[in-house]
Design a protein around this motif. Structure first.
Motif, PDB file in Angstrom:
ATOM      1  N   VAL A 173      14.195 -11.043   2.898  1.00  0.00           N
ATOM      2  CA  VAL A 173      14.836 -12.211   2.284  1.00  0.00           C
ATOM      3  C   VAL A 173      15.933 -12.748   3.184  1.00  0.00           C
ATOM      4  O   VAL A 173      16.036 -13.960   3.431  1.00  0.00           O
ATOM      5  CB  VAL A 173      15.417 -11.854   0.899  1.00  0.00           C
ATOM      6  N   GLN A 174      16.766 -11.849   3.701  1.00  0.00           N
ATOM      7  CA  GLN A 174      17.837 -12.276   4.608  1.00  0.00           C
ATOM      8  C   GLN A 174      17.268 -12.987   5.829  1.00  0.00           C
ATOM      9  O   GLN A 174      17.746 -14.051   6.231  1.00  0.00           O
ATOM     10  CB  GLN A 174      18.659 -11.070   5.055  1.00  0.00           C
ATOM     11  N   ASN A 175      16.233 -12.407   6.405  1.00  0.00           N
ATOM     12  CA  ASN A 175      15.637 -13.000   7.599  1.00  0.00           C
ATOM     13  C   ASN A 175      15.036 -14.369   7.299  1.00  0.00           C
ATOM     14  O   ASN A 175      15.151 -15.312   8.104  1.00  0.00           O
ATOM     15  CB  ASN A 175      14.560 -12.075   8.157  1.00  0.00           C
ATOM     16  N   LEU A 184       0.813  -1.219   0.000  1.00  0.00           N
ATOM     17  CA  LEU A 184       0.000   0.000   0.000  1.00  0.00           C
ATOM     18  C   LEU A 184       0.842   1.263   0.000  1.00  0.00           C
ATOM     19  O   LEU A 184       0.361   2.333  -0.376  1.00  0.00           O
ATOM     20  CB  LEU A 184      -0.924   0.018   1.218  1.00  0.00           C
ATOM     21  N   ARG A 185       2.059   1.151   0.423  1.00  0.00           N
ATOM     22  CA  ARG A 185       2.938   2.319   0.475  1.00  0.00           C
ATOM     23  C   ARG A 185       3.875   2.312  -0.722  1.00  0.00           C
ATOM     24  O   ARG A 185       4.679   1.400  -0.891  1.00  0.00           O
ATOM     25  CB  ARG A 185       3.765   2.306   1.771  1.00  0.00           C
ATOM     26  N   ALA A 186       3.748   3.305  -1.584  1.00  0.00           N
ATOM     27  CA  ALA A 186       4.697   3.455  -2.685  1.00  0.00           C
ATOM     28  C   ALA A 186       6.019   3.974  -2.116  1.00  0.00           C
ATOM     29  O   ALA A 186       6.028   4.825  -1.231  1.00  0.00           O
ATOM     30  CB  ALA A 186       4.146   4.411  -3.729  1.00  0.00           C
ATOM     31  N   LYS A 187       7.133   3.452  -2.628  1.00  0.00           N
ATOM     32  CA  LYS A 187       8.429   3.837  -2.076  1.00  0.00           C
ATOM     33  C   LYS A 187       9.500   3.593  -3.141  1.00  0.00           C
ATOM     34  O   LYS A 187       9.554   2.506  -3.719  1.00  0.00           O
ATOM     35  CB  LYS A 187       8.739   3.008  -0.818  1.00  0.00           C
ATOM     36  N   THR A 188      10.288   4.591  -3.408  1.00  0.00           N
ATOM     37  CA  THR A 188      11.301   4.456  -4.458  1.00  0.00           C
ATOM     38  C   THR A 188      12.330   3.403  -4.096  1.00  0.00           C
ATOM     39  O   THR A 188      12.560   2.456  -4.847  1.00  0.00           O
ATOM     40  CB  THR A 188      11.996   5.810  -4.706  1.00  0.00           C
ATOM     41  N   ASN A 189      12.959   3.556  -2.951  1.00  0.00           N
ATOM     42  CA  ASN A 189      14.037   2.662  -2.548  1.00  0.00           C
ATOM     43  C   ASN A 189      13.491   1.614  -1.569  1.00  0.00           C
ATOM     44  O   ASN A 189      13.460   1.817  -0.360  1.00  0.00           O
ATOM     45  CB  ASN A 189      15.160   3.463  -1.892  1.00  0.00           C
ATOM     46  N   PHE A 190      13.086   0.485  -2.110  1.00  0.00           N
ATOM     47  CA  PHE A 190      12.459  -0.574  -1.304  1.00  0.00           C
ATOM     48  C   PHE A 190      13.535  -1.557  -0.826  1.00  0.00           C
ATOM     49  O   PHE A 190      13.552  -2.726  -1.187  1.00  0.00           O
ATOM     50  CB  PHE A 190      11.399  -1.267  -2.168  1.00  0.00           C
ATOM     51  N   TYR A 191      14.429  -1.062   0.029  1.00  0.00           N
ATOM     52  CA  TYR A 191      15.514  -1.916   0.521  1.00  0.00           C
ATOM     53  C   TYR A 191      15.010  -2.941   1.539  1.00  0.00           C
ATOM     54  O   TYR A 191      15.696  -3.929   1.837  1.00  0.00           O
ATOM     55  CB  TYR A 191      16.629  -1.058   1.133  1.00  0.00           C
ATOM     56  N   GLU A 192      13.814  -2.715   2.075  1.00  0.00           N
ATOM     57  CA  GLU A 192      13.268  -3.662   3.053  1.00  0.00           C
ATOM     58  C   GLU A 192      13.050  -5.051   2.452  1.00  0.00           C
ATOM     59  O   GLU A 192      13.015  -6.050   3.178  1.00  0.00           O
ATOM     60  CB  GLU A 192      11.947  -3.128   3.610  1.00  0.00           C
ATOM     61  N   TYR A 193      12.895  -5.108   1.144  1.00  0.00           N
ATOM     62  CA  TYR A 193      12.664  -6.393   0.481  1.00  0.00           C
ATOM     63  C   TYR A 193      13.792  -7.382   0.817  1.00  0.00           C
ATOM     64  O   TYR A 193      13.548  -8.516   1.246  1.00  0.00           O
ATOM     65  CB  TYR A 193      12.576  -6.187  -1.029  1.00  0.00           C
ATOM     66  N   SER A 214      19.918  -2.954  -2.496  1.00  0.00           N
ATOM     67  CA  SER A 214      20.635  -3.565  -1.368  1.00  0.00           C
ATOM     68  C   SER A 214      21.133  -2.499  -0.406  1.00  0.00           C
ATOM     69  O   SER A 214      22.026  -2.753   0.404  1.00  0.00           O
ATOM     70  CB  SER A 214      21.828  -4.385  -1.881  1.00  0.00           C
ATOM     71  N   GLU A 215      20.551  -1.305  -0.480  1.00  0.00           N
ATOM     72  CA  GLU A 215      21.051  -0.176   0.294  1.00  0.00           C
ATOM     73  C   GLU A 215      20.430  -0.077   1.686  1.00  0.00           C
ATOM     74  O   GLU A 215      20.223   1.016   2.212  1.00  0.00           O
ATOM     75  CB  GLU A 215      20.800   1.122  -0.486  1.00  0.00           C
ATOM     76  N   SER A 216      20.133  -1.193   2.281  1.00  0.00           N
ATOM     77  CA  SER A 216      19.567  -1.208   3.623  1.00  0.00           C
ATOM     78  C   SER A 216      20.610  -0.801   4.660  1.00  0.00           C
ATOM     79  O   SER A 216      21.785  -1.157   4.549  1.00  0.00           O
ATOM     80  CB  SER A 216      19.058  -2.618   3.950  1.00  0.00           C
ATOM     81  N   PRO A 217      20.183  -0.074   5.683  1.00  0.00           N
ATOM     82  CA  PRO A 217      21.110   0.227   6.786  1.00  0.00           C
ATOM     83  C   PRO A 217      21.627  -1.043   7.456  1.00  0.00           C
ATOM     84  O   PRO A 217      22.702  -1.035   8.060  1.00  0.00           O
ATOM     85  CB  PRO A 217      20.243   1.045   7.752  1.00  0.00           C
ATOM     86  N   LEU A 218      20.865  -2.125   7.352  1.00  0.00           N
ATOM     87  CA  LEU A 218      21.291  -3.396   7.940  1.00  0.00           C
ATOM     88  C   LEU A 218      22.292  -4.127   7.060  1.00  0.00           C
ATOM     89  O   LEU A 218      22.876  -5.123   7.476  1.00  0.00           O
ATOM     90  CB  LEU A 218      20.069  -4.297   8.169  1.00  0.00           C
TER      91      LEU A 218
END
Length: 477
Positions: A196-198, A183-192, A359-363
């Motif tokens: 996957v990692q989890n 539901l939330r549009a977001k340019t940088n969807f690094y949460e994806y 892949s630009e997640s802070p994690l």
């Protein structure tokens, strides 16, 4: 609709990773297709142009005065197999409901324009698609004397459309089941990639770390010519690898990490389509390979996963080049490869949603190997300089303003997500708002609740299907 196998080894696979709801398998004959005279532009009253939109109806369980369950088509060809399969079949039987499936404009055989040139993509948007639904409902009510309530259902992007149809047309849509809908549009969807990692790590301890180590080794090999030759042979590339071409480097990482993303997203979803011999390939399968020290280094294990993916996709080699990607997505004819849905969906991501899985997640789950800017610049390369980052950001902001994002205010909607599905990060997984309900199913993947049930399903998944059925019965009665 697209199959998961189609996703493997497309260097632009993440642009498609939005959803693509593979149909379940059934031997029951499907209804014949019908065609509906649809408006081209719903927001310009002076524009009277129309086109033919495809749909299907199953009247088998319908009784006069009964409701209508409307499944919304998405970013691929609609498949009438759904008219006799899936959990909604049980809901139709229980509520004496008609079942309808409407194909999304610009996908499948629903062609509003002569081709897919940029000027002819002007009418491709979620807003126009929702207006298609509203006109379809009104016309079907009149044509078939339907007096019962309408329930919208959809999975993935159509899951978003289901919720938005209830939001924008509450006088026509009495309730909605929004499955795996972002539901939330977001340019940088690094949460994806975080999900996957989890998913990899919770499946088998150490799995994600081995994958990360393998990708580090690949990155090291991209830095020198000896490594280029090794990468070409090891991953069976269709053309020699050239580390000086940054877009090709990113595409290679896209494909290698995409081998895991696709399996995670659709893990154990009971879809059972033709070619179901690959249904036993799960997250456990890949993690067993990656954590097996007898298979050699982490790089060797990554090669085995890549070989398996090529085998599943029936591809002889991996085309990692950005040039090939652009050529396919720049195709404007309906009979070209991109017309299956790639060009259209890319256009929607560039103008409405973003959802670029960087892949630009802070994690830092898998290293800084896939920047969001790669996808953003791709929009200009495919559609022209006008489709720049500024246009993308305005489109994303407009989408969230128009629909409300995660702050959507709507009633009679149930939001259903699985914990392994990366798209739940852009959806509603819990809510205290009156009239809204969220069901978050531990251990399940993308759109799992929409597929036929199995005795081996987790109890939470079985309960989710039952609860959805209860809500639909409440809404229609």
């Amino acid at each position: 609709m697209f199959f998961l196998l189609f996703l493997f080894h497309f260097s632009h696979a993440k642009l498609f990773r939005q959803g693509l709801l593979p149909p379940p398998m059934t031997n029951v004959p499907v209804p014949q297709e019908s065609w509906f005279n649809q408006t081209l532009d719903h927001f310009k009253p002076g524009d009277t142009r129309t086109w033919n939109q495809r749909y299907w109806i199953n009247w088998e369980h319908f009784r006069p005065g009964g409701p209508v369950l409307l499944m919304i088509g998405g970013e691929g060809e609609a498949n009438p197999v759904w008219l006799n399969a899936g959990s909604w079949l049980d809901y139709a039987k229980k509520n004496d409901a008609a079942m309808m499936l409407l194909e999304h404009r610009y996908y499948g055989k629903s062609h509003p324009t002569p081709d897919l040139s940029v000027k002819n993509l002007n009418w491709l948007s979620s807003k126009q698609a929702l207006a298609d639904l509203s006109r379809f409902v009104v016309e079907m009510q009149a044509a078939h004397n339907l007096t019962g309530k309408w329930i919208a259902l959809g999975g993935s992007y159509p899951g978003s459309l289901a919720a938005w149809s209830r939001l924008k047309y509450p006088h026509l849509i009495a309730g909605a089941v929004s499955t795996s809908g972002p539901l939330r549009a977001k340019t940088n969807f690094y949460e994806y990639l975080e999900v996957v990692q989890n998913a990899l790590e919770t499946t088998k301890q150490g799995c994600s770390e081995v994958v990360k180590d393998a990708l580090k080794r690949v990155k090291y090999l991209t830095a020198h010519r000896v490594g280029w030759s090794l990468l070409t042979k090891k991953f069976n590339l269709c053309t020699p690898f050239d580390g000086t071409v940054l877009t090709d480097v990113i595409n290679l990482f896209e494909s290698l990490i995409g081998n895991f993303e696709g399996i995670v997203q659709y893990n154990k979803d009971n879809r059972e389509f033709e070619g179901a011999k690959w249904m036993n390939i799960t997250v456990e399968t890949l993690c067993n390979i990656m954590t097996n020290p007898t298979e050699g280094t982490s790089l060797e294990r990554l090669k085995i996963v890549n070989d398996l993916s090529l085998l599943m996709a029936e591809e002889k080699c991996l085309d990692h080049t950005y040039k090939t990607q652009l050529e396919e997505l720049q195709g404007t004819l309906w009979n070209q490869t991109a017309a299956v849905g790639g060009r259209q969906w890319t256009y929607q991501t560039c103008t409405e949603f973003g959802w670029y899985q960087s892949s630009e997640s802070p994690l830092n789950p898998f290293g800084d190997i896939i920047p969001a800017r790669f996808f953003e610049y791709m929009c200009s390369d495919i559609f022209g300089p006008r489709f720049d980052i500024s246009l993308l950001e305005r489109g994303v902001e407009d989408t969230n303003t128009y629909y409300g994002g995660l702050d959507i205010e709507v009633t009679n909607v149930v939001f259903v997500h699985g914990s392994i599905d990366p798209w739940h990060a852009m959806g509603i997984t819990k809510t205290n708002k009156s009239g809204m309900e969220a069901i978050f199913i531990e251990g399940t993947a993308h759109c799992a609740n929409m597929y036929p049930g199995s005795k081996d399903d987790p109890e939470q998944l079985k309960n989710a299907r039952r609860r959805i059925g209860q809500l639909i019965s409440q809404w229609v009665k």
